[in-house]
Design an enzyme around this catalytic site. Structure first.
Site, PDB file in Angstrom:
ATOM      1  N   GLY A   1     -29.630 -46.829  85.821  1.00  0.00           N
ATOM      2  CA  GLY A   1     -28.687 -47.138  85.566  1.00  0.00           C
ATOM      3  C   GLY A   1     -27.123 -46.941  84.693  1.00  0.00           C
ATOM      4  O   GLY A   1     -27.437 -45.640  84.315  1.00  0.00           O
TER       5      GLY A   1
ATOM      6  N   ASN B   1     -31.541 -52.316  74.514  1.00  0.00           N
ATOM      7  CA  ASN B   1     -30.965 -53.829  73.367  1.00  0.00           C
ATOM      8  C   ASN B   1     -32.228 -54.115  73.079  1.00  0.00           C
ATOM      9  O   ASN B   1     -33.422 -54.724  73.419  1.00  0.00           O
ATOM     10  CB  ASN B   1     -30.224 -54.393  73.961  1.00  0.00           C
ATOM     11  CG  ASN B   1     -29.112 -53.502  74.638  1.00  0.00           C
ATOM     12  OD1 ASN B   1     -27.729 -53.660  73.686  1.00  0.00           O
ATOM     13  ND2 ASN B   1     -28.333 -53.836  75.442  1.00  0.00           N
TER      14      ASN B   1
ATOM     15  N   LYS C   1     -34.523 -48.779  42.211  1.00  0.00           N
ATOM     16  CA  LYS C   1     -34.550 -48.847  40.725  1.00  0.00           C
ATOM     17  C   LYS C   1     -34.184 -48.075  40.181  1.00  0.00           C
ATOM     18  O   LYS C   1     -33.851 -47.668  38.800  1.00  0.00           O
ATOM     19  CB  LYS C   1     -36.574 -48.362  41.073  1.00  0.00           C
ATOM     20  CG  LYS C   1     -37.083 -48.604  39.562  1.00  0.00           C
ATOM     21  CD  LYS C   1     -37.936 -48.760  39.670  1.00  0.00           C
ATOM     22  CE  LYS C   1     -38.560 -50.006  38.294  1.00  0.00           C
ATOM     23  NZ  LYS C   1     -40.061 -48.911  37.616  1.00  0.00           N
TER      24      LYS C   1
ATOM     25  N   ASN D   1     -32.807 -45.104  31.666  1.00  0.00           N
ATOM     26  CA  ASN D   1     -34.062 -43.978  30.942  1.00  0.00           C
ATOM     27  C   ASN D   1     -33.248 -42.603  29.886  1.00  0.00           C
ATOM     28  O   ASN D   1     -33.498 -42.161  29.421  1.00  0.00           O
ATOM     29  CB  ASN D   1     -34.624 -43.951  31.724  1.00  0.00           C
ATOM     30  CG  ASN D   1     -36.078 -44.853  32.095  1.00  0.00           C
ATOM     31  OD1 ASN D   1     -35.282 -45.923  31.754  1.00  0.00           O
ATOM     32  ND2 ASN D   1     -36.529 -44.400  32.368  1.00  0.00           N
TER      33      ASN D   1
ATOM     34  N   SER E   1     -38.837 -46.438  29.209  1.00  0.00           N
ATOM     35  CA  SER E   1     -39.863 -45.724  28.860  1.00  0.00           C
ATOM     36  C   SER E   1     -39.919 -44.633  28.300  1.00  0.00           C
ATOM     37  O   SER E   1     -40.680 -43.982  27.597  1.00  0.00           O
ATOM     38  CB  SER E   1     -41.394 -46.354  30.127  1.00  0.00           C
ATOM     39  OG  SER E   1     -40.332 -45.727  31.447  1.00  0.00           O
TER      40      SER E   1
END
Lengths: 315, 315
Positions: free
Chosen positions: A14, A107, A188, A196, A259
């Site tokens: 097509g 699709n 994060k 940190n 930390s």
């Protein structure tokens, strides 16, 4: 050992199949079309594309009425309407060898799943076509606008993350399963890189101190912007809103010791590699300089060296 | 066959390992801790957690100085600092059987890659911990805020999408590789659901007609909002800006016939499953009702039935 391809088969002739298969053939790729009523027209008159990016005509087109006549190829483009997908279980197997990859240009949702059932999940890809094309007649396509394809490897979550999430929740731990771990990791880092990082670079200070001074808050925002930009360069769409979100949620935390600050003040190693060096390395490899992060990494290294030298002197 | 777990090993008995391992043990899970200096304290005095969500004390904790003494488990939590990762190649193998999964709770980037080198890529997961915890002493942890864990299965792109992208580009096709195919699929649906859908539901109309009437533009925006909400419920962070972006890029397309409109007017099947039914099914399964999409699907089905009935009558 990286995969590559030579022979390409286009399943469905097509508009989409003829256009993208035609472009690949025009570019010199070895393309075979699986066609129905169009086989004769394609074989005798070739493929004509009236394109907004320049018309072209391929006088010779390899078109076949059955997959068996095409035989095994390295890459299959599935480009017919999803309404024909029931026929894929007959059409795909003759096109496969052990390394064949299948890219659906269809699709909507659910097509990768159908193909994975037939060929196995580890060789399915999807391509989203942003293009305006119409098939005018056999072997004749009109391309009026666009043309971009966004290609991704199909991988389906197999429920391991969900199972761990459920059991964590049962144990009273708030948990969620995320579909894109890499994106969650970068989100994060938007917090960890500045907070940190500066808590160590400035010699062991708490988050409230970092947010109290306009200068350090500006550095935090600069670093966050860089991390978001780096993630975007890597294709991970992080939102700008993460900057205010992260700063707003940190203020109520008061004199929070990150930390890394605890590691620093207690004389332990700091995770310099995963938190700062690796993001910097990946961003640079993708062509994005990160001046604020570069400066921060240098400051952290200098601060660690000074601490460790002092610790030696104290022994 | 879905994976589940009974025995859990926690590698690294710092704040993160003790807190999450402790919560799991408190919830009844079978948890063994790999510890260094803390083994005696954990074994004799147990684990004490001062927690913002309620203090708890586990009098009996299984703690071992070597992985061999723990033996094979179903799930490993890696919770020590990444600075200890060089030891994973000794510590992980004794903990593995064929179905063992390894979840790293570590900060930053590159940890999954290290673990995948040792245990294989298909059994690595990552968890991002949003939590404030400090280890006060052996077997004693203070948890001051947060606790959420975002868990994802680790899968790394293996370059197939990039190779296809390069070859498409060589052939003059604008192409990009996307890291999250599912997200790209939903982003495309933000356009396809309303424009393809209404072009059929209203009996075969072009995009300019849909945008000319305030009522249909409002429906387009409602449908786009629903698709974005559905993607978000499924964990795919689509941006609100996609609504204006998609409408603004459609106006210059003029009297564009969507692919579904062409299928409809030419008497062919329309891809009702992948474009409308499957997104609706996935959203509903995730608990999100989609009233605008529900109405649209009904209208499309009714319109298709009317067309096919008329076609029969014309035969």
């Amino acid at each position: 050992m990286s995969w590559t391809f030579k022979r390409v088969a286009v399943v469905g002739s097509g508009a989409i199949g003829l256009y993208y298969g035609g472009r690949l053939a025009l570019g010199g790729e070895d393309v075979s079309f699986l066609a129905r009523s169009d086989v004769d027209a394609l074989t005798t008159a070739g493929l004509r594309v009236d394109s907004a990016h320049g018309n072209f005509h391929l006088p010779k087109v390899k078109a076949f009425p059955t997959a068996a006549e095409i035989g095994p190829v390295d890459l299959v483009l599935v480009s017919w309407k999803a309404t024909s997908n029931a026929h894929l279980s007959e059409v795909l197997p003759p096109l496969l060898h052990a390394g064949t990859q299948v890219l659906t240009l269809q699709n909507g949702l659910g097509n990768c799943e159908v193909i994975a059932e037939i060929v196995g999940a580890d060789r399915v890809l999807g391509g989203l076509c942003f293009v305006c094309i119409n098939r005018l007649a056999s072997g004749h396509v009109a391309h009026t606008a666009g043309g971009r394809v966004a290609i991704g490897e199909w991988r389906q979550a197999d429920g391991r993350a969900e199972e761990i999430m459920r059991r964590f929740k049962t144990a009273g731990i708030p948990a969620e399963a995320v579909p894109n771990l890499e994106q969650a990791q970068w989100e994060k880092l938007v917090w960890n890189v500045p907070f940190n990082g500066l808590s160590v670079a400035l010699g062991g200070v708490t988050t409230d101190v970092l947010l109290a001074a306009a200068e350090t808050e500006a550095r935090i925002r600069d670093l966050m912007r860089e991390v978001i930009s780096a993630a975007r360069v890597l294709g991970l769409p992080l939102a700008d809103g993460l900057i205010d979100f992260n700063i707003d949620r940190t203020r109520p935390m008061g004199a929070y010791r990150t930390s890394s600050m605890i590691d620093f003040t207690e004389g332990r190693e700091v995770e310099v590699g995963p938190i700062w060096e690796e993001p910097l390395r990946r961003a640079k490899a993708a062509g994005l300089p990160m001046p604020h992060l570069t400066r921060l990494v240098e400051e952290i290294r200098a601060r660690m060296a000074r601490r460790d030298k002092a610790a030696c002197g104290n022994r």
